[in-house]
Design a protein around this motif. Structure first.
Motif, short mmCIF file in Angstrom:
data_model
loop_
_atom_site.label_atom_id
_atom_site.label_comp_id
_atom_site.label_asym_id
_atom_site.label_seq_id
_atom_site.Cartn_x
_atom_site.Cartn_y
_atom_site.Cartn_z
N GLY A 269 0.45 -1.05 0.28
CA GLY A 269 0.50 0.24 0.55
C GLY A 269 1.02 1.48 0.18
N LYS A 270 2.21 1.25 -0.11
CA LYS A 270 3.21 2.47 -0.36
C LYS A 270 2.32 3.68 -1.18
N SER A 271 2.33 2.66 -2.20
CA SER A 271 1.78 4.36 -3.19
C SER A 271 0.44 4.46 -3.08
N LEU A 288 7.98 6.56 -7.12
CA LEU A 288 9.22 6.06 -8.11
C LEU A 288 9.09 5.46 -9.46
N ASP A 289 8.37 4.60 -9.24
CA ASP A 289 7.05 3.38 -10.40
C ASP A 289 7.26 4.78 -11.23
N LYS A 290 6.37 5.58 -11.21
CA LYS A 290 5.33 6.65 -11.63
C LYS A 290 6.40 7.37 -12.55
N TYR A 311 18.60 -3.08 -15.04
CA TYR A 311 18.89 -2.78 -15.09
C TYR A 311 17.89 -1.22 -14.51
N PHE A 312 16.48 -2.47 -14.40
CA PHE A 312 15.71 -1.39 -13.18
C PHE A 312 16.09 -0.72 -12.55
N ARG A 313 16.79 -1.77 -12.09
CA ARG A 313 17.33 -1.54 -10.72
C ARG A 313 18.15 -0.06 -10.53
N ASN A 314 19.33 -0.39 -11.37
CA ASN A 314 20.08 1.17 -11.99
C ASN A 314 18.35 2.28 -12.47
N LEU A 315 17.71 2.01 -13.06
CA LEU A 315 17.43 3.40 -13.01
C LEU A 315 16.60 4.21 -11.57
N GLU A 316 15.78 3.02 -11.46
CA GLU A 316 15.85 3.53 -9.84
C GLU A 316 16.54 3.99 -9.01
N TYR A 317 18.07 4.25 -8.85
CA TYR A 317 18.88 4.84 -8.42
C TYR A 317 19.09 6.59 -8.75
N THR A 333 7.81 4.13 -2.73
CA THR A 333 9.32 3.40 -2.96
C THR A 333 8.11 2.14 -4.26
N GLY A 334 9.06 1.80 -4.57
CA GLY A 334 9.04 0.18 -5.25
C GLY A 334 9.59 -0.42 -4.41
N GLY A 335 8.95 -1.75 -3.85
CA GLY A 335 8.71 -2.84 -3.39
C GLY A 335 10.58 -3.68 -3.51
N SER A 371 0.00 -6.06 -13.11
CA SER A 371 0.50 -5.92 -14.37
C SER A 371 2.12 -5.89 -13.72
N ARG A 372 2.75 -6.58 -11.97
CA ARG A 372 4.03 -6.58 -11.52
C ARG A 372 4.85 -7.55 -11.89
N PRO A 373 5.73 -7.01 -12.65
CA PRO A 373 6.48 -7.85 -13.64
C PRO A 373 7.39 -9.38 -12.09
N LYS A 387 13.13 -12.86 1.48
CA LYS A 387 14.10 -12.59 1.50
C LYS A 387 15.00 -11.26 1.78
N ARG A 388 13.51 -9.99 1.25
CA ARG A 388 13.07 -8.79 1.87
C ARG A 388 13.11 -8.51 3.16
N LYS A 389 12.37 -9.46 3.74
CA LYS A 389 11.71 -8.22 5.19
C LYS A 389 13.06 -7.81 5.93
#
Ligand SMILES: Nc1ncnc2c1ncn2[C@@H]1O[C@H](COP(=O)(O)OP(=O)(O)O)[C@@H](O)[C@H]1O
Ligand SMILES: O=C(O)C1=C[C@@H](OP(=O)(O)O)[C@@H](O)[C@H](O)C1
Ligand SMILES: [Mg+2]
Length: 422
Positions: A269-271, A288-290, A311-317, A333-335, A371-373, A387-389
């Motif tokens: 529910g971040k967004s 950030l995704d938007k 590539y997406f992670r670099n964009l996020e940065y 942020t994105g998850g 449509s989350r990849p 893994k992320r928790k």
């Protein structure tokens, strides 16, 4: 990794995370300490269970109710009528370490408290811990409280003399130690206090009467010492050897309060909550995704498909870096933001990070028609969550449980916390 938190309402002001995390860093201990915001104690404890928390400290207003909730309470906790430290296991074990917060700073300065005349101002949890501690040391205790009845009740229980709040200045001349436990400044005439007296406060985010004491040569013991001494005992109860390496001051590296990031797994529910929060605070909302989609002229699934995740992670940065100097923003942020150490470090340094935790099953359900990849099968989803928790936990300055609260409630609670700390 061991996990610890402070609970309370409000809780965002608490400096316990700074203190404990500094200790863990000093000693190279694999543990983290954060804050859990909630509407009530029950919700806070539920969130602790969800996150596999090993121990908590409680601040107001949960200490009394916590005593009734734990499976086992120490004699001290029963004596003070409040629990401020809980060790989790099969059972909840409750303790009260405020007693040591009240006692140790004085013991460091005086050989004995026997027959010392101590005036305790206030009648809340801290005052009860002080009464308990000082009576045990055979001090002569006086208690004064704005609400007379409450003060009289506490005084009677601990064998202290009650002093009318309006008459407080008239007894100051006789007092050896003042123990100040209320979070507002009252009309106290410091010039009446004898120069050999000690002024000790339980309040660490204000410095009431510090200057007045200094002028008169009265020893002033800041609330920071109380916090540290109670924290040290709590830390031992959590199972650590605190003889060395426990911080002796809480250096305040201020966290930016006007640059808020919401972190957490997809579907937490971040967004949704972020947008509501920004509106309430009158901050700019940024997803950030938007921003990435707009800037790149492509949807996220397309970016993942054509260029891959890294590539997406670099964009996020890159897009995150552009925000690090902005003020009055709420960022969703994105998850996967915690997948990159660069993003993790940037968030840690430049943002106040609010982790929306919850049950991964809820998150999976909520993201069904999206449509989350990386929302592949439920096993993949839950494994990724596991893994992320802890990374979210390590990054968090504040945690809210999005499986308990609606986005509206989440933004309300954060707004309340921020109004209390800003
Ligand atoms: N606290 C909540 N309780 C119930 N549903 C929620 C909650 N937060 C978000 N949702 C719903 O879950 C879906 C995903 O929310 P979103 O804000 O996009 O999550 P995120 O940005 O964290 O991936 C949306 O349909 C939203 O309405
Ligand atoms: O968890 C992830 O790795 C991702 C989460 C998504 O954002 P939400 O958390 O807003 O769903 C989005 O950034 C992308 O699909 C990758
Ligand atoms: Mg989102």
């Amino acid at each position: 990794m061991k996990r610890f938190a402070v609970i309370g309402k409000p809780v965002a002001h608490s400096k316990s995370p700074q203190m404990f995390n500094r200790f863990f860093r000093n000693k190279g201990i694999d543990a983290v300490y954060t804050r859990i915001a909630s509407k009530n104690l029950k919700d806070a404890l539920k969130t602790c269970r969800l996150l596999n928390i090993d121990g908590i400290n409680a601040t107001m207003p949960f200490k009394k109710e916590l005593l009734e909730t734990v499976d086992f309470a120490s004699d001290e906790a029963k004596g003070v009528d409040g629990v401020n430290t809980v060790v989790f296991g099969n059972q909840l074990k409750g303790h009260n370490t405020d007693i040591y917060g009240a006692l140790m700073p004085l013991k460091k300065r005086l050989k004995s408290l026997k027959d010392k005349k101590i005036l305790i101002i206030g009648a809340g949890g801290a005052a009860r811990a002080a009464l308990y501690a000082y009576k045990k040391e055979n001090a002569i205790c006086y208690l004064s409280n704005r609400t007379y009845e409450k003060g009289r009740e506490q005084a009677k229980k601990f064998g202290a003399y009650v002093v009318l709040f309006e008459k407080i200045n008239s007894i100051l001349r006789e007092i050896d130690i003042i123990c100040y436990t209320i979070p507002v400044k009252i009309d106290l005439d410091i010039s009446q206090i004898k120069p050999s007296a000690i002024f000790f406060t339980a309040i660490y985010n204000q410095h009431f009467f510090k200057e007045e004491c200094k002028k008169k040569g009265i020893i002033y013991i800041p609330g920071e010492e109380w916090l540290i001494e109670q924290g040290k005992v709590a830390c031992s109860l959590f199972g650590f050897d605190c003889k060395n390496g426990f911080p002796d001051s809480i250096l305040d590296k201020a966290k930016p309060k006007n640059r808020i990031a919401l972190i957490g797994f997809m579907g937490s529910g971040k967004s949704t909550a972020g947008k509501l929060l920004a509106k309430k605070l009158d901050y700019q909302f940024i997803d950030l995704d938007k921003s990435i989609e707009k800037g790149e002229g492509k949807g996220i699934p397309e970016i993942f498909n054509n260029f891959g995740e890294s590539y997406f992670r670099n964009l996020e940065y890159r897009y995150l870096s552009e925000l690090k100097d902005k003020n009055r923003i709420v960022l969703a942020t994105g998850g996967g933001i915690v997948e990159s150490q660069y993003c993790f470090d940037m968030l840690k340094d430049y943002f106040f990070n609010i982790f929306l935790c919850g049950n991964p099953e809820d998150f999976f359900r909520r993201t069904e028609n999206s449509s989350r990849p990386l929302r592949k099968g439920s096993n993949f989803f839950i494994n990724l969550y596991r893994k992320r928790k802890d990374k979210y936990l390590m990054l968090s300055d504040l945690i809210l449980n999005s499986s308990i609260y609606t986005p509206e409630e989440i933004s309300d609670i954060i707004y309340y916390e921020f109004c209390k700390v800003l």
